[in-house]
Design an enzyme around this catalytic site. Structure first.
Site, short mmCIF file in Angstrom:
data_model
loop_
_atom_site.label_atom_id
_atom_site.label_comp_id
_atom_site.label_asym_id
_atom_site.label_seq_id
_atom_site.Cartn_x
_atom_site.Cartn_y
_atom_site.Cartn_z
N ARG A 69 -10.39 39.72 28.83
CA ARG A 69 -9.12 40.45 29.01
C ARG A 69 -9.24 41.89 28.49
O ARG A 69 -8.65 42.81 29.06
CB ARG A 69 -7.98 39.70 28.30
N HIS A 118 3.76 41.69 19.93
CA HIS A 118 2.71 40.68 20.01
C HIS A 118 1.32 41.21 19.70
O HIS A 118 0.32 40.61 20.10
CB HIS A 118 2.73 40.00 21.39
N THR A 187 9.82 41.04 32.24
CA THR A 187 9.62 39.91 31.34
C THR A 187 10.35 38.68 31.87
O THR A 187 11.46 38.81 32.39
CB THR A 187 10.04 40.23 29.88
N SER A 188 9.69 37.53 31.71
CA SER A 188 10.29 36.28 32.20
C SER A 188 11.44 35.82 31.31
O SER A 188 12.15 34.88 31.66
CB SER A 188 9.23 35.19 32.24
P1 NAD Z 1 5.42 36.59 31.78
O1 NAD Z 1 4.05 36.48 32.36
O2 NAD Z 1 6.06 35.41 31.20
O3 NAD Z 1 6.43 37.14 32.90
C1 NAD Z 1 6.14 38.26 33.69
C2 NAD Z 1 7.41 38.69 34.38
O4 NAD Z 1 7.12 39.88 35.08
C3 NAD Z 1 7.94 37.68 35.41
O5 NAD Z 1 9.33 37.49 35.21
C4 NAD Z 1 7.67 38.35 36.76
O6 NAD Z 1 8.66 38.05 37.71
C5 NAD Z 1 7.73 39.81 36.36
N1 NAD Z 1 6.97 40.70 37.22
C6 NAD Z 1 5.85 40.45 37.94
N2 NAD Z 1 5.45 41.57 38.58
C7 NAD Z 1 6.34 42.55 38.26
C8 NAD Z 1 6.46 43.93 38.58
N3 NAD Z 1 5.58 44.54 39.38
N4 NAD Z 1 7.50 44.62 38.05
C9 NAD Z 1 8.39 44.03 37.23
N5 NAD Z 1 8.33 42.73 36.88
C10 NAD Z 1 7.31 42.00 37.37
O7 NAD Z 1 5.33 37.77 30.71
P2 NAD Z 1 6.17 38.03 29.39
O8 NAD Z 1 7.61 37.79 29.64
O9 NAD Z 1 5.70 39.37 28.91
O10 NAD Z 1 5.71 36.92 28.33
C11 NAD Z 1 4.47 36.24 28.27
C12 NAD Z 1 3.49 36.65 27.18
O11 NAD Z 1 2.41 37.19 27.88
C13 NAD Z 1 3.83 37.71 26.20
O12 NAD Z 1 3.70 37.16 24.94
C14 NAD Z 1 2.73 38.78 26.35
O13 NAD Z 1 2.20 39.12 25.09
C15 NAD Z 1 1.67 38.12 27.12
N6 NAD Z 1 0.91 38.90 28.13
C16 NAD Z 1 0.72 40.24 28.01
C17 NAD Z 1 0.02 40.94 28.98
C18 NAD Z 1 -0.20 42.42 28.81
O14 NAD Z 1 -0.32 42.90 27.71
N7 NAD Z 1 -0.23 43.19 29.91
C19 NAD Z 1 -0.47 40.28 30.10
C20 NAD Z 1 -0.26 38.90 30.20
C21 NAD Z 1 0.44 38.22 29.20
#
Ligand code: NAD
Length: 244
Positions: A69, A118, A187-188
Site C-alpha cells: 500500500r 488514523h 466516507t462510508s
Molecule cells: P470506506 O472504504 O469505508 O468508504 C469509502 C466511501 O467512499 C464509500 O462510501 C464510497 O461510496 C465513497 N466513494 C468512492 N469513490 C468516491 C469518489 N470518487 N468520491 C467520493 N466518494 C467516493 O472508507 P472510510 O469511510 O474512509 O473508512 C474505512 C477505513 O479505510 C478508514 O479507517 C481509512 O483509514 C481506511 N482507508 C484509507 C485509505 C487512504 O488513506 N486513502 C484507503 C483505504 C482505506
C-alpha cells in the site's frame, strides 16, 4: 448542480469543517477498503488485515500488505478534489480538515490544517513500545525489528480495535459544533468513532453536506447530499461559490 442555498451558505461561512474518507483518494488510484483489492491481495479482506490480531497471527503478511500500500500511495498524486479542498482552506477564514485517510494526498495538495484520525501510512513504529523508526532493514520471513527494543516494526496507522490518537475526536467535535457548515466527503460513515463526528454536527443543528456517489447511513439525516465523485463535485463547488 450546486444549489443556490449552498452557494449562499458558503459565501457567508466563517468556519467550515470537513471530514474525509478513502473515497476522496479513490480517483487518485488509492483503492477504498470497500473496493475489491487487486492482484496478489485480492483474496484478503482488508478488515481482516488491518488489526493487531492479524499482525500477531501473521506479521509478515500484514507488513507486506502495508509495504504494497505504501508503494502504491507513493506513486499517486492528489486529484482535483484534494486541490479544491486546499483552495477552500485559502478562501474560508477558519477551515479544518479531519481525515480518516492514511495517505498524504491532502498534504501534497497544499491543505494545512489537517488532523489525522488514523495515522500515517508512511510512518513506522515498533509494535511493543511505539518507538518511531526512520530507517529499517528488511528481513526474510518477518517484519524488520526495532533497533531500540527488538520488537517488530509495524505501520504508524490506527488498526481496527485500536484507540485513536488522544483527543482527536474531542477536538473534531468541538470544531464541528462551532462550524457554520460541515462536509462529510468520501466516507462510508461506518467506521467509528470517526463516523460520530458529522452526527455530532447534525445533532447540534449545523448544516452537514455529504459528497459521495453512494448513500451512507447519514444520507437521510444530512442537510444536503451531492451525489457524485469528490474529484468532480468539489471543483464545481469552489467554482460556483468563489468563481475560482
Ligand atoms: P470506506 O472504504 O469505508 O468508504 C469509502 C466511501 O467512499 C464509500 O462510501 C464510497 O461510496 C465513497 N466513494 C468512492 N469513490 C468516491 C469518489 N470518487 N468520491 C467520493 N466518494 C467516493 O472508507 P472510510 O469511510 O474512509 O473508512 C474505512 C477505513 O479505510 C478508514 O479507517 C481509512 O483509514 C481506511 N482507508 C484509507 C485509505 C487512504 O488513506 N486513502 C484507503 C483505504 C482505506
Amino acid at each position: 448542480m450546486i444549489p443556490d442555498s449552498l452557494i449562499n451558505l458558503l459565501r457567508d461561512a466563517k468556519r467550515v469543517a470537513v471530514l474525509t474518507g478513502a473515497g476522496v483518494s479513490a480517483e487518485s488510484g488509492v483503492p477504498t477498503f470497500r473496493d475489491a483489492q487487486t492482484g496478489l491481495w485480492a483474496k484478503y479482506d482488508p478488515q481482516d488485515l488491518a488489526t493487531p490480531q492479524a499482525f500477531m497471527a501473521n506479521p509478515e503478511l500484514v507488513w507486506n500488505w502495508y509495504a504494497w500500500r505504501r508503494d502504491l500511495a507513493e506513486q499517486v498524486s492528489p486529484n482535483p478534489g484534494h486541490y479544491a479542498l486546499a483552495k477552500m482552506e485559502q478562501l474560508v477564514p477558519e477551515f479544518a480538515t479531519f481525515t480518516q485517510n492514511v495517505d498524504d494526498l491532502h498534504d501534497q495538495a497544499g491543505s494545512q490544517n489537517i488532523t489525522r484520525f488514523h495515522g500515517n501510512l508512511f510512518g513506522v513504529k515498533c509494535f511493543d513500545n511505539h518507538h518511531m523508526i526512520d530507517n529499517w532493514r528488511e528481513l526474510p520471513g518477518t517484519p524488520p525489528t526495532c533497533p531500540e527494543c527488538g520488537s517488530w516494526l509495524r505501520p504508524d496507522v490506527v488498526w481496527f480495535g485500536e484507540a485513536l490518537p488522544e483527543n482527536v475526536i474531542d477536538h473534531a467535535v468541538q470544531v464541528v459544533r462551532a462550524a457554520d457548515v460541515v462536509f462529510s466527503i468520501g466516507t462510508s460513515s461506518l467506521v467509528m468513532p470517526a463516523a460520530a463526528v458529522p452526527v455530532e454536527a447534525i445533532n447540534a443543528g449545523i448544516p452537514v453536506i455529504e459528497i459521495n456517489p453512494n448513500a451512507t447511513p447519514i444520507s437521510e439525516h444530512v442537510a444536503l447530499t451531492l451525489r457524485g465523485k469528490s474529484g468532480e463535485v468539489l471543483p464545481a463547488l469552489v467554482e460556483a461559490v468563489w468563481g475560482q
